[in-house]
Design a protein around this motif. Structure first.
Motif, short mmCIF file in Angstrom:
data_model
loop_
_atom_site.label_atom_id
_atom_site.label_comp_id
_atom_site.label_asym_id
_atom_site.label_seq_id
_atom_site.Cartn_x
_atom_site.Cartn_y
_atom_site.Cartn_z
N ALA A 128 0.91 -1.11 -0.06
CA ALA A 128 -0.08 -0.02 0.00
C ALA A 128 0.93 1.15 0.15
CB ALA A 128 -0.81 0.03 1.27
N SER A 129 2.04 1.30 0.15
CA SER A 129 2.98 2.28 0.21
C SER A 129 3.89 2.71 -0.91
CB SER A 129 3.99 2.07 1.50
OG SER A 129 4.87 1.14 0.97
N ILE A 130 3.65 1.75 -2.04
CA ILE A 130 4.42 1.79 -3.18
C ILE A 130 3.97 3.02 -4.05
CG2 ILE A 130 4.60 0.78 -5.52
CD1 ILE A 130 4.59 -2.15 -4.07
N VAL A 131 4.89 4.01 -4.30
CA VAL A 131 4.89 5.05 -5.42
C VAL A 131 5.87 4.53 -6.42
CG1 VAL A 131 4.98 7.48 -5.83
CG2 VAL A 131 3.92 6.51 -3.70
N ALA A 132 5.48 4.41 -7.53
CA ALA A 132 6.37 4.14 -8.80
C ALA A 132 7.23 5.50 -9.24
CB ALA A 132 5.80 3.47 -10.12
N ASN A 133 8.28 5.30 -9.75
CA ASN A 133 9.03 6.41 -10.54
C ASN A 133 8.23 6.76 -11.71
OD1 ASN A 133 11.38 7.29 -9.26
ND2 ASN A 133 12.03 5.39 -9.31
N ASP A 134 8.49 7.87 -12.34
CA ASP A 134 7.82 8.24 -13.52
C ASP A 134 8.53 7.77 -14.88
OD1 ASP A 134 6.68 9.64 -15.63
OD2 ASP A 134 6.84 11.41 -14.69
N PHE A 135 8.04 6.68 -15.37
CA PHE A 135 8.54 6.14 -16.51
C PHE A 135 8.21 6.66 -17.80
CE2 PHE A 135 9.77 3.11 -13.35
CZ PHE A 135 11.16 2.88 -13.61
N THR A 136 6.98 7.30 -17.57
CA THR A 136 6.53 8.04 -19.00
C THR A 136 7.52 9.01 -19.50
OG1 THR A 136 4.24 7.65 -18.61
CG2 THR A 136 4.61 9.47 -20.20
N ASP A 137 8.02 9.95 -18.41
CA ASP A 137 8.98 10.94 -18.81
C ASP A 137 10.26 10.43 -18.87
OD1 ASP A 137 6.91 12.84 -18.48
OD2 ASP A 137 7.61 13.78 -16.69
N PHE A 138 10.77 9.38 -18.28
CA PHE A 138 12.15 8.79 -18.38
C PHE A 138 12.18 8.50 -19.56
CE2 PHE A 138 14.85 5.31 -18.47
CZ PHE A 138 15.98 6.10 -17.85
N LEU A 139 11.19 7.65 -20.21
CA LEU A 139 11.11 6.93 -21.62
C LEU A 139 11.31 7.87 -22.60
CD1 LEU A 139 9.46 3.73 -20.97
CD2 LEU A 139 11.77 4.10 -21.04
N GLN A 140 10.51 9.05 -22.48
CA GLN A 140 10.43 10.15 -23.37
C GLN A 140 11.88 10.79 -23.85
OE1 GLN A 140 7.06 12.63 -22.17
NE2 GLN A 140 5.68 11.40 -23.29
N ALA A 141 12.43 10.92 -22.37
CA ALA A 141 13.83 11.59 -22.32
C ALA A 141 14.89 10.80 -22.73
CB ALA A 141 14.00 12.07 -20.98
N HIS A 142 14.59 9.47 -23.13
CA HIS A 142 15.45 8.45 -23.10
C HIS A 142 14.99 7.32 -24.30
CE1 HIS A 142 16.86 9.65 -19.11
NE2 HIS A 142 17.85 9.35 -19.68
N PRO A 143 15.01 8.01 -25.35
CA PRO A 143 13.79 7.49 -26.46
C PRO A 143 14.74 6.33 -27.17
CG PRO A 143 14.93 9.61 -27.43
CD PRO A 143 15.39 9.44 -25.86
N HIS A 144 16.01 6.03 -26.98
CA HIS A 144 16.79 4.78 -27.63
C HIS A 144 16.50 3.66 -26.85
CE1 HIS A 144 18.32 7.79 -30.29
NE2 HIS A 144 18.67 8.49 -29.44
N ILE A 145 16.03 3.68 -25.70
CA ILE A 145 15.58 2.49 -24.76
C ILE A 145 15.09 1.38 -25.70
CG2 ILE A 145 14.60 1.45 -22.71
CD1 ILE A 145 17.10 3.14 -22.06
N GLN A 146 15.83 0.37 -25.94
CA GLN A 146 15.40 -0.60 -27.07
C GLN A 146 14.81 -1.99 -25.66
OE1 GLN A 146 18.20 -1.97 -29.41
NE2 GLN A 146 18.14 0.24 -30.70
N THR A 147 15.17 -2.06 -24.75
CA THR A 147 14.87 -3.47 -23.89
C THR A 147 14.95 -2.93 -22.25
OG1 THR A 147 15.82 -4.74 -25.31
CG2 THR A 147 15.33 -5.70 -23.37
N ILE A 148 14.13 -3.38 -21.66
CA ILE A 148 14.10 -3.12 -20.04
C ILE A 148 14.18 -4.35 -19.45
CG2 ILE A 148 12.64 -2.46 -18.26
CD1 ILE A 148 11.01 -0.79 -20.15
N TYR A 149 15.33 -4.66 -18.43
CA TYR A 149 15.71 -5.68 -17.85
C TYR A 149 15.35 -5.48 -16.46
CZ TYR A 149 18.52 -6.78 -22.04
OH TYR A 149 18.94 -6.90 -23.41
#
Length: 169
Positions: free
Chosen positions: A92-113
């Motif tokens: 119930a305490s989980i807050v995720a990082n903002d991956f929408t903005d991160f992936l927009q700022a890092h457009p070459h990410i081809q794979t997530i491990y």
């Protein structure tokens, strides 16, 4: 119970691969750096897979990851946890990082491990529904955790799985 916060990502704008943990453990939080526990295998694996010497100072290892096209971050921005174990994270305490903005700022990410099952589970539950259709299509691969708590999988088996990261350049 303690509320804890993750670190900023290690990420170059040209990164093509993103390695995600769940949340830094106590040793990492105390040191202010990723994978600081002396028995965590992350940095030795980066040496074996990518040629990033584990003996380099932390800042130089991070820079080398960037040159190799690898970014590192955590799925969780904040959570409550009593120990370093993922199983102690209060859901119930989980807050995720903002991956929408991160992936927009890092457009070459081809794979997530994912560095372990918890990172993948939390990503699927808390992050995936927030992504754009194109971001949600980025291939994802779960790797065995590098944590010293993951002793049930032999070291050579874990390292063999992590070789995929080196193949993803």
């Amino acid at each position: 119970m303690t509320q804890i916060h993750s670190f900023a990502p290690i990420a170059d704008v040209r990164a093509s691969r993103l390695v995600l943990g769940s949340m830094p453990g106590k040793a990492s939080l105390a040191a202010g750096r990723y994978y600081a526990h002396p028995h965590n295998r992350f940095w030795p694996f980066m040496e074996a897979v990518l040629g990033v010497p584990a003996s380099l100072p932390y800042e130089e290892r991070c820079a080398e990851l960037g040159r190799k096209g690898v970014a590192v971050w955590d799925v969780l921005k904040t959570c409550t946890r009593t120990s370093s174990l993922d199983s102690d994270i209060v859901e119930a305490s989980i807050v995720a990082n903002d991956f929408t903005d991160f992936l927009q700022a890092h457009p070459h990410i081809q794979t997530i491990y994912f560095n372990g099952a918890k990172a993948e589970t939390v990503f699927r539950r808390h992050v995936l529904p927030t992504l754009s259709a194109s971001q949600a299509r980025i291939p994802r691969i779960r790797l065995p955790s590098t944590s010293p708590a993951n002793a049930s999988i032999p070291l050579h088996t874990r390292l063999a799985a992590w070789q995929q990261l080196g193949d993803g350049s």
